[in-house]
Design a protein around this motif. Structure first.
Motif, PDB file in Angstrom:
ATOM      1  N   ASP A   1      18.334  47.012 -23.281  1.00  0.00           N
ATOM      2  CA  ASP A   1      17.422  48.118 -22.944  1.00  0.00           C
ATOM      3  C   ASP A   1      15.967  47.661 -22.925  1.00  0.00           C
ATOM      4  O   ASP A   1      15.184  48.059 -22.052  1.00  0.00           O
ATOM      5  CB  ASP A   1      17.578  49.268 -23.943  1.00  0.00           C
ATOM      6  N   GLU A   2      15.606  46.801 -23.877  1.00  0.00           N
ATOM      7  CA  GLU A   2      14.231  46.306 -23.922  1.00  0.00           C
ATOM      8  C   GLU A   2      13.943  45.386 -22.738  1.00  0.00           C
ATOM      9  O   GLU A   2      12.838  45.393 -22.187  1.00  0.00           O
ATOM     10  CB  GLU A   2      13.992  45.573 -25.248  1.00  0.00           C
ATOM     11  N   GLN A   3      14.929  44.615 -22.324  1.00  0.00           N
ATOM     12  CA  GLN A   3      14.743  43.758 -21.156  1.00  0.00           C
ATOM     13  C   GLN A   3      14.619  44.595 -19.880  1.00  0.00           C
ATOM     14  O   GLN A   3      13.772  44.315 -19.019  1.00  0.00           O
ATOM     15  CB  GLN A   3      15.907  42.769 -21.037  1.00  0.00           C
ATOM     16  N   ARG A   4      15.453  45.615 -19.756  1.00  0.00           N
ATOM     17  CA  ARG A   4      15.340  46.498 -18.592  1.00  0.00           C
ATOM     18  C   ARG A   4      13.965  47.157 -18.556  1.00  0.00           C
ATOM     19  O   ARG A   4      13.380  47.358 -17.485  1.00  0.00           O
ATOM     20  CB  ARG A   4      16.453  47.554 -18.609  1.00  0.00           C
ATOM     21  N   ASP A   5      13.440  47.463 -19.713  1.00  0.00           N
ATOM     22  CA  ASP A   5      12.113  48.096 -19.759  1.00  0.00           C
ATOM     23  C   ASP A   5      11.032  47.150 -19.245  1.00  0.00           C
ATOM     24  O   ASP A   5      10.056  47.604 -18.636  1.00  0.00           O
ATOM     25  CB  ASP A   5      11.789  48.538 -21.197  1.00  0.00           C
ATOM     26  N   VAL A   6      11.191  45.849 -19.465  1.00  0.00           N
ATOM     27  CA  VAL A   6      10.212  44.889 -18.931  1.00  0.00           C
ATOM     28  C   VAL A   6      10.243  44.899 -17.402  1.00  0.00           C
ATOM     29  O   VAL A   6       9.190  44.873 -16.750  1.00  0.00           O
ATOM     30  CB  VAL A   6      10.468  43.476 -19.491  1.00  0.00           C
ATOM     31  N   TYR A   7      11.437  44.939 -16.818  1.00  0.00           N
ATOM     32  CA  TYR A   7      11.525  45.044 -15.359  1.00  0.00           C
ATOM     33  C   TYR A   7      10.836  46.322 -14.868  1.00  0.00           C
ATOM     34  O   TYR A   7      10.099  46.310 -13.873  1.00  0.00           O
ATOM     35  CB  TYR A   7      12.985  45.039 -14.906  1.00  0.00           C
ATOM     36  N   PHE A   8      11.069  47.415 -15.574  1.00  0.00           N
ATOM     37  CA  PHE A   8      10.433  48.684 -15.216  1.00  0.00           C
ATOM     38  C   PHE A   8       8.915  48.581 -15.311  1.00  0.00           C
ATOM     39  O   PHE A   8       8.188  48.985 -14.394  1.00  0.00           O
ATOM     40  CB  PHE A   8      10.956  49.798 -16.131  1.00  0.00           C
ATOM     41  N   GLN A   9       8.425  48.033 -16.420  1.00  0.00           N
ATOM     42  CA  GLN A   9       6.982  47.906 -16.616  1.00  0.00           C
ATOM     43  C   GLN A   9       6.363  46.969 -15.582  1.00  0.00           C
ATOM     44  O   GLN A   9       5.259  47.229 -15.073  1.00  0.00           O
ATOM     45  CB  GLN A   9       6.688  47.394 -18.033  1.00  0.00           C
TER      46      GLN A   9
ATOM     47  N   LEU B   1      21.268  37.724  -9.600  1.00  0.00           N
ATOM     48  CA  LEU B   1      21.988  38.969  -9.344  1.00  0.00           C
ATOM     49  C   LEU B   1      21.124  40.182  -9.705  1.00  0.00           C
ATOM     50  O   LEU B   1      21.136  41.200  -9.000  1.00  0.00           O
ATOM     51  CB  LEU B   1      23.296  38.997 -10.143  1.00  0.00           C
ATOM     52  N   ILE B   2      20.377  40.068 -10.800  1.00  0.00           N
ATOM     53  CA  ILE B   2      19.472  41.150 -11.197  1.00  0.00           C
ATOM     54  C   ILE B   2      18.414  41.382 -10.123  1.00  0.00           C
ATOM     55  O   ILE B   2      18.140  42.523  -9.733  1.00  0.00           O
ATOM     56  CB  ILE B   2      18.810  40.823 -12.552  1.00  0.00           C
ATOM     57  N   ALA B   3      17.822  40.288  -9.639  1.00  0.00           N
ATOM     58  CA  ALA B   3      16.804  40.407  -8.587  1.00  0.00           C
ATOM     59  C   ALA B   3      17.402  41.014  -7.320  1.00  0.00           C
ATOM     60  O   ALA B   3      16.790  41.867  -6.671  1.00  0.00           O
ATOM     61  CB  ALA B   3      16.203  39.036  -8.289  1.00  0.00           C
ATOM     62  N   GLU B   4      18.606  40.572  -6.964  1.00  0.00           N
ATOM     63  CA  GLU B   4      19.290  41.096  -5.777  1.00  0.00           C
ATOM     64  C   GLU B   4      19.536  42.588  -5.907  1.00  0.00           C
ATOM     65  O   GLU B   4      19.307  43.366  -4.966  1.00  0.00           O
ATOM     66  CB  GLU B   4      20.617  40.362  -5.600  1.00  0.00           C
TER      67      GLU B   4
ATOM     68  N   THR C   1       7.721  40.389  -5.052  1.00  0.00           N
ATOM     69  CA  THR C   1       7.410  38.950  -5.061  1.00  0.00           C
ATOM     70  C   THR C   1       8.576  38.133  -4.503  1.00  0.00           C
ATOM     71  O   THR C   1       9.102  37.236  -5.160  1.00  0.00           O
ATOM     72  CB  THR C   1       7.019  38.463  -6.482  1.00  0.00           C
ATOM     73  N   ASN C   2       8.942  38.455  -3.288  1.00  0.00           N
ATOM     74  CA  ASN C   2      10.051  37.772  -2.621  1.00  0.00           C
ATOM     75  C   ASN C   2       9.528  36.580  -1.829  1.00  0.00           C
ATOM     76  O   ASN C   2       8.889  36.744  -0.795  1.00  0.00           O
ATOM     77  CB  ASN C   2      10.782  38.747  -1.686  1.00  0.00           C
ATOM     78  N   VAL C   3       9.823  35.377  -2.290  1.00  0.00           N
ATOM     79  CA  VAL C   3       9.313  34.161  -1.647  1.00  0.00           C
ATOM     80  C   VAL C   3      10.192  33.703  -0.492  1.00  0.00           C
ATOM     81  O   VAL C   3       9.890  32.714   0.177  1.00  0.00           O
ATOM     82  CB  VAL C   3       9.202  33.008  -2.671  1.00  0.00           C
ATOM     83  N   ASP C   4      11.269  34.417  -0.244  1.00  0.00           N
ATOM     84  CA  ASP C   4      12.294  33.915   0.671  1.00  0.00           C
ATOM     85  C   ASP C   4      12.445  34.775   1.924  1.00  0.00           C
ATOM     86  O   ASP C   4      13.529  35.271   2.230  1.00  0.00           O
ATOM     87  CB  ASP C   4      13.632  33.832  -0.072  1.00  0.00           C
ATOM     88  N   ARG C   5      11.327  34.950   2.658  1.00  0.00           N
ATOM     89  CA  ARG C   5      11.394  35.639   3.957  1.00  0.00           C
ATOM     90  C   ARG C   5      10.461  34.878   4.910  1.00  0.00           C
ATOM     91  O   ARG C   5       9.485  35.413   5.429  1.00  0.00           O
ATOM     92  CB  ARG C   5      10.956  37.100   3.819  1.00  0.00           C
ATOM     93  N   THR C   6      10.764  33.613   5.115  1.00  0.00           N
ATOM     94  CA  THR C   6       9.908  32.740   5.897  1.00  0.00           C
ATOM     95  C   THR C   6      10.541  32.457   7.263  1.00  0.00           C
ATOM     96  O   THR C   6      11.699  32.801   7.511  1.00  0.00           O
ATOM     97  CB  THR C   6       9.685  31.404   5.166  1.00  0.00           C
ATOM     98  N   ALA C   7       9.792  31.798   8.128  1.00  0.00           N
ATOM     99  CA  ALA C   7      10.323  31.446   9.444  1.00  0.00           C
ATOM    100  C   ALA C   7      11.529  30.519   9.317  1.00  0.00           C
ATOM    101  O   ALA C   7      12.443  30.553  10.139  1.00  0.00           O
ATOM    102  CB  ALA C   7       9.233  30.789  10.282  1.00  0.00           C
TER     103      ALA C   7
ATOM    104  N   ALA D   1      15.817  35.626  -4.774  1.00  0.00           N
ATOM    105  CA  ALA D   1      14.652  34.816  -5.163  1.00  0.00           C
ATOM    106  C   ALA D   1      13.444  35.670  -5.521  1.00  0.00           C
ATOM    107  O   ALA D   1      12.372  35.141  -5.817  1.00  0.00           O
ATOM    108  CB  ALA D   1      14.281  33.854  -4.029  1.00  0.00           C
ATOM    109  N   SER D   2      13.593  36.985  -5.506  1.00  0.00           N
ATOM    110  CA  SER D   2      12.477  37.873  -5.844  1.00  0.00           C
ATOM    111  C   SER D   2      12.379  38.049  -7.361  1.00  0.00           C
ATOM    112  O   SER D   2      13.184  37.523  -8.120  1.00  0.00           O
ATOM    113  CB  SER D   2      12.662  39.228  -5.150  1.00  0.00           C
ATOM    114  N   LEU D   3      11.356  38.803  -7.780  1.00  0.00           N
ATOM    115  CA  LEU D   3      11.132  39.079  -9.216  1.00  0.00           C
ATOM    116  C   LEU D   3      11.151  37.779 -10.040  1.00  0.00           C
ATOM    117  O   LEU D   3      11.704  37.728 -11.137  1.00  0.00           O
ATOM    118  CB  LEU D   3      12.190  40.055  -9.746  1.00  0.00           C
ATOM    119  N   TYR D   4      10.503  36.740  -9.522  1.00  0.00           N
ATOM    120  CA  TYR D   4      10.605  35.430 -10.168  1.00  0.00           C
ATOM    121  C   TYR D   4       9.876  35.364 -11.501  1.00  0.00           C
ATOM    122  O   TYR D   4       9.979  34.354 -12.212  1.00  0.00           O
ATOM    123  CB  TYR D   4      10.129  34.316  -9.232  1.00  0.00           C
ATOM    124  N   PHE D   5       9.178  36.419 -11.872  1.00  0.00           N
ATOM    125  CA  PHE D   5       8.545  36.419 -13.199  1.00  0.00           C
ATOM    126  C   PHE D   5       9.581  36.216 -14.291  1.00  0.00           C
ATOM    127  O   PHE D   5       9.251  35.703 -15.380  1.00  0.00           O
ATOM    128  CB  PHE D   5       7.793  37.739 -13.441  1.00  0.00           C
ATOM    129  N   HIS D   6      10.839  36.623 -14.042  1.00  0.00           N
ATOM    130  CA  HIS D   6      11.831  36.551 -15.126  1.00  0.00           C
ATOM    131  C   HIS D   6      12.270  35.119 -15.437  1.00  0.00           C
ATOM    132  O   HIS D   6      13.042  34.916 -16.369  1.00  0.00           O
ATOM    133  CB  HIS D   6      13.037  37.463 -14.877  1.00  0.00           C
TER     134      HIS D   6
END
Length: 264
Positions: A232-240, A51-54, A135-141, A160-165
């Protein structure tokens, strides 16, 4: 100053039907505003991370000018699933009580097929650039996650994006890596204007705008005990992660160009 993005909150009042093609059992549901939404559940599959990635990726796409269905926070009452006969769905609904995410349902939309619908090089390059950034891995044929609606292209399903998390501690290294999965992107063969798009989108996607989007992520979705830090610290990681990746966009642009030339 650009206006900060906002999401409406709706109350889910009716479960219409499961969308079985989704791996995390999304559903079509009606809300108290009388609209239908594709509902993404916090209790499914990858949990709140999807949901966060979406949310983050969808709002970045909207900021960059793409057509994206309206995203809303969708409240699910604890009594909502009691009348559901399917035990699997009932368990999902019980695990998803509280705040979920809905995407406005585009009635009559059809799956985008590049062999049927012609797409110009500029738009193809813009979509490829976006997916490299997030980093969206889900836009394939096999699964384009794009729709044609009223003769326009719409982007959907960025869970499926932002899979670093899923490997939180390595976020910094991942933020500076090319996007290897771009070689499988359905629009890559037509993406011949990546450098021009890079200049345009880097100017538009300012740190303030990224911060405003990341700030939308609710505390209720940042509760994974395996991830250190306050919400807040987790949101900052997404920002960074996003601002670091944006600053090094030449890495993923060059990799995408190389992958495209290998195809054509």
């Amino acid at each position: 100053m650009a206006r900060a993005p906002e999401l409406r909150t709706v109350q889910v009042i009716r479960y219409v039907t499961p969308l079985r093609e989704g791996g995390s059992l999304p559903a079509l549901a009606e809300a108290d505003d009388e609209f239908l939404y594709v509902l993404k559940f916090r209790g499914a599959g990858q949990g709140p991370k999807a949901l966060i990635a979406e949310l983050i990726s969808g709002e970045i796409a909207r900021l960059l000018g793409f057509n994206v269905p309206e995203l809303v926070f969708a409240e699910l009452d604890e009594a909502f699933g009691r009348s559901e006969g399917d035990e699997e769905i009932q368990d999902l609904l019980r695990a998803s009580e509280g705040l979920n995410l809905g995407l406005h349902y585009l009635s009559g939309a059809i799956t985008f097929d590049p062999l049927v619908t012609t797409i110009d090089a500029r738009l193809a390059s813009q979509v490829v650039w976006l997916d490299c950034l997030i980093t969206n891995v889900d836009r394939t044929a096999r699964n384009t996650n794009m729709l044609t609606w009223h003769k326009e292209l719409w982007l959907i399903d960025h869970g499926a994006s932002l899979y670093f998390h899923h490997n939180w501690e390595s976020w910094e290294g991942q933020s500076r890596r090319p996007f290897a999965a771009i070689k499988d992107h359905v629009l890559l063969p037509w993406a011949t204007e990546l450098e021009a798009v890079d200049a345009e989108f880097r100017e538009r996607l300012t740190p303030d705008r990224i911060a405003a989007i990341v700030a939308l992520v609710p505390d209720a979705w940042l509760t994974d005990a395996s991830i250190p830090g306050t919400p807040d610290e987790q949101r900052d990681v997404y920002f960074q992660f996003l601002t670091t990746r944006l600053a090094a966009s030449d890495l993923f642009v060059n990799a995408a160009e190389h992958a495209r030339k290998a195809l054509v």
